[in-house]
Design a protein around this motif. Structure first.
Motif, PDB file in Angstrom:
ATOM      1  N   ARG A 133      -1.369  12.400   6.025  1.00  0.00           N
ATOM      2  CA  ARG A 133      -2.155  11.179   6.233  1.00  0.00           C
ATOM      3  C   ARG A 133      -1.763  10.483   7.522  1.00  0.00           C
ATOM      4  O   ARG A 133      -2.627   9.962   8.238  1.00  0.00           O
ATOM      5  CB  ARG A 133      -1.890  10.231   5.052  1.00  0.00           C
ATOM      6  N   ASP A 134      -0.464  10.453   7.828  1.00  0.00           N
ATOM      7  CA  ASP A 134       0.004   9.653   8.953  1.00  0.00           C
ATOM      8  C   ASP A 134       0.020  10.425  10.273  1.00  0.00           C
ATOM      9  O   ASP A 134       0.399   9.859  11.298  1.00  0.00           O
ATOM     10  CB  ASP A 134       1.402   9.104   8.648  1.00  0.00           C
ATOM     11  N   GLY A 164       1.232  10.012   2.161  1.00  0.00           N
ATOM     12  CA  GLY A 164       1.962   9.400   3.261  1.00  0.00           C
ATOM     13  C   GLY A 164       3.311  10.080   3.484  1.00  0.00           C
ATOM     14  O   GLY A 164       3.737  10.944   2.709  1.00  0.00           O
ATOM     15  N   ASP A 166       6.437   9.076   3.168  1.00  0.00           N
ATOM     16  CA  ASP A 166       7.455   8.955   2.130  1.00  0.00           C
ATOM     17  C   ASP A 166       7.199   9.925   0.977  1.00  0.00           C
ATOM     18  O   ASP A 166       8.124  10.560   0.465  1.00  0.00           O
ATOM     19  CB  ASP A 166       7.481   7.519   1.560  1.00  0.00           C
TER      20      ASP A 166
ATOM     21  N   ARG B 142      -6.471   3.039   6.825  1.00  0.00           N
ATOM     22  CA  ARG B 142      -5.029   3.208   6.959  1.00  0.00           C
ATOM     23  C   ARG B 142      -4.248   1.887   6.855  1.00  0.00           C
ATOM     24  O   ARG B 142      -3.252   1.826   6.121  1.00  0.00           O
ATOM     25  CB  ARG B 142      -4.726   3.915   8.283  1.00  0.00           C
ATOM     26  N   PRO B 143      -4.672   0.825   7.524  1.00  0.00           N
ATOM     27  CA  PRO B 143      -3.902  -0.432   7.380  1.00  0.00           C
ATOM     28  C   PRO B 143      -3.913  -0.964   5.944  1.00  0.00           C
ATOM     29  O   PRO B 143      -2.903  -1.502   5.466  1.00  0.00           O
ATOM     30  CB  PRO B 143      -4.621  -1.400   8.333  1.00  0.00           C
ATOM     31  N   GLN B 146      -1.397   1.076   3.990  1.00  0.00           N
ATOM     32  CA  GLN B 146      -0.033   0.696   4.354  1.00  0.00           C
ATOM     33  C   GLN B 146       0.349  -0.635   3.721  1.00  0.00           C
ATOM     34  O   GLN B 146       1.453  -0.816   3.198  1.00  0.00           O
ATOM     35  CB  GLN B 146       0.078   0.617   5.885  1.00  0.00           C
ATOM     36  N   SER B 147      -0.595  -1.566   3.748  1.00  0.00           N
ATOM     37  CA  SER B 147      -0.353  -2.882   3.158  1.00  0.00           C
ATOM     38  C   SER B 147      -0.114  -2.771   1.647  1.00  0.00           C
ATOM     39  O   SER B 147       0.829  -3.348   1.099  1.00  0.00           O
ATOM     40  CB  SER B 147      -1.539  -3.796   3.465  1.00  0.00           C
ATOM     41  N   GLU B 149       0.928  -0.203  -0.072  1.00  0.00           N
ATOM     42  CA  GLU B 149       2.207   0.461  -0.354  1.00  0.00           C
ATOM     43  C   GLU B 149       3.394  -0.457  -0.065  1.00  0.00           C
ATOM     44  O   GLU B 149       4.341  -0.529  -0.841  1.00  0.00           O
ATOM     45  CB  GLU B 149       2.325   1.743   0.482  1.00  0.00           C
ATOM     46  N   ASP B 150       3.313  -1.169   1.061  1.00  0.00           N
ATOM     47  CA  ASP B 150       4.446  -2.011   1.456  1.00  0.00           C
ATOM     48  C   ASP B 150       4.615  -3.203   0.514  1.00  0.00           C
ATOM     49  O   ASP B 150       5.729  -3.556   0.130  1.00  0.00           O
ATOM     50  CB  ASP B 150       4.266  -2.508   2.893  1.00  0.00           C
ATOM     51  N   ASP B 155       4.041   4.435  -3.651  1.00  0.00           N
ATOM     52  CA  ASP B 155       3.224   5.384  -2.899  1.00  0.00           C
ATOM     53  C   ASP B 155       1.807   5.363  -3.452  1.00  0.00           C
ATOM     54  O   ASP B 155       1.607   5.329  -4.669  1.00  0.00           O
ATOM     55  CB  ASP B 155       3.776   6.815  -3.050  1.00  0.00           C
TER      56      ASP B 155
END
Lengths: 226, 226
Positions: A133-134, A164, A166, B142-143, B146-147, B149-150, B155
């Motif tokens: 994905r990344d 991703g 991780d 993608r953002p 990421q948001s 997951e973070d 995951d």
């Protein structure tokens, strides 16, 4: 109800582009429950075979060792050496390898898709790669994927596209024995290795280090026991 | 070398959003070799339970039946009924369900990610859904991934993201017994079903048919024998 106990023997074939690294190995493991997987390494013939008569260059030889270590059949598909030379020139001109790697990947997929279609019959092998994905490169956008599939009549699969970094690293730790080291000591059959080899020959180690600052690579040396 | 024969018992947990349809079932099957999978159905409480005391609405009940048919544990996570009402209003206003479905999916992922993080400990369950490469909605960019997951420390996996429609259909034929029929006769616990139910109540069947012209749905009724 499906009638047979041998259905798994009739799994459709899939060819997975394989560098010997953990991402492409993990992509193969993801497909293995559903497809009859063959690992396919792209060779450029730019690296000398370690002994006469091996018939494949050093990097593809190491990919074959990695394939044997995870117990999957392996074949080499050759791209013209000119593809690697053009990629090396492009990398030197750009000052970074991104576009060169993208271009080589596109040519590799074209060549492998054509070989799959030719091998095919009614169900040519699906083709697949280990991009995540990344990964920003190599990466095919949707129209390029559709074009590749339509022109060759094959499915193009990217098993790790929805995972991703991780998650991929965790799966690799769970499933694969991996050796990690500097690129030059850990020959792998990815495009970067071919480009590095050509640039090193003509411009030396230091130029390679400038162009490829992240030089730690992984190579698969087995599966973990489950 | 990994020391244990019981490694498979220590697979990390994953919660897979599950409608009872073939895509989400197939996503679960893709993760099953690597994760300890639980199917998670989002319920809105907008549909009457078929019998008193079942405790979950009809559509989530059918998802539970589908989960039992493929032999995976199942749980229901509730979203406020207001989410479904807002989605129905949005669908009526837009004249199509696309944005409404995207919005519900985002809220479902938030809720399930929060529940996974809460269930978690050191390794909270990964969360996953059955969206495919060719699905334009629902889809997180993608953002947004990421948001998600973070913020929740989980995951987010999309096992079918690298598979096109043909490949998914072929895998489903190989692995799943699927019943296919008109949406209204084949209750499934996807967002569309909840939105349809609400619009049907207030505006009747014809309005539903206008807004959802593709009304054939699939529901998983078992695995094929392997």
């Amino acid at each position: 109800m499906a009638p047979t106990e041998t259905a798994s023997a009739a799994q459709p074939p899939a060819w997975v582009l394989f560098s010997g690294g953990k991402d492409s190995a993990l992509a193969a493991l993801c497909l293995e429950p559903f497809y009859d997987v063959t690992l396919v390494t792209v060779g450029f013939g730019v690296d000398a075979a370690p002994e006469p008569g091996w018939g494949i260059a050093r990097a593809t030889y190491h990919a074959r060792e990695a394939a044997e270590a995870i117990g999957l059949p392996h074949r080499v598909v050759s791209l013209p050496e000119s593809v690697a030379h053009e990629a090396a020139e492009r990398t030197l001109a750009d000052g970074y390898p991104r576009e060169a790697i993208q271009s080589v990947h596109e040519q590799a997929l074209e060549t492998v898709a054509a070989a799959a279609a030719e091998a095919g019959g009614d169900t040519p092998p699906a083709i697949a790669d280990g991009t995540r994905r990344d990964d920003r490169v190599p990466r095919l956008d949707r129209p390029a994927i559709q074009s590749l599939e339509d022109r060759h009549g094959v499915d193009y699969l990217v098993p790790l596209r929805g995972f991703g970094r991780d998650a991929v690293d965790r799966l690799a730790r769970d499933r694969l024995e991996v050796a990690i080291g500097p690129s030059d000591e850990l020959a792998k059959a990815d495009y970067e290795a071919a480009i590095r080899t050509l640039i090193r020959r003509e411009h030396g180690h230091d130029r390679v280090d400038e162009l490829f600052p992240d030089h730690v690579q992984s190579r698969v040396v087995g599966r973990t026991e489950q």
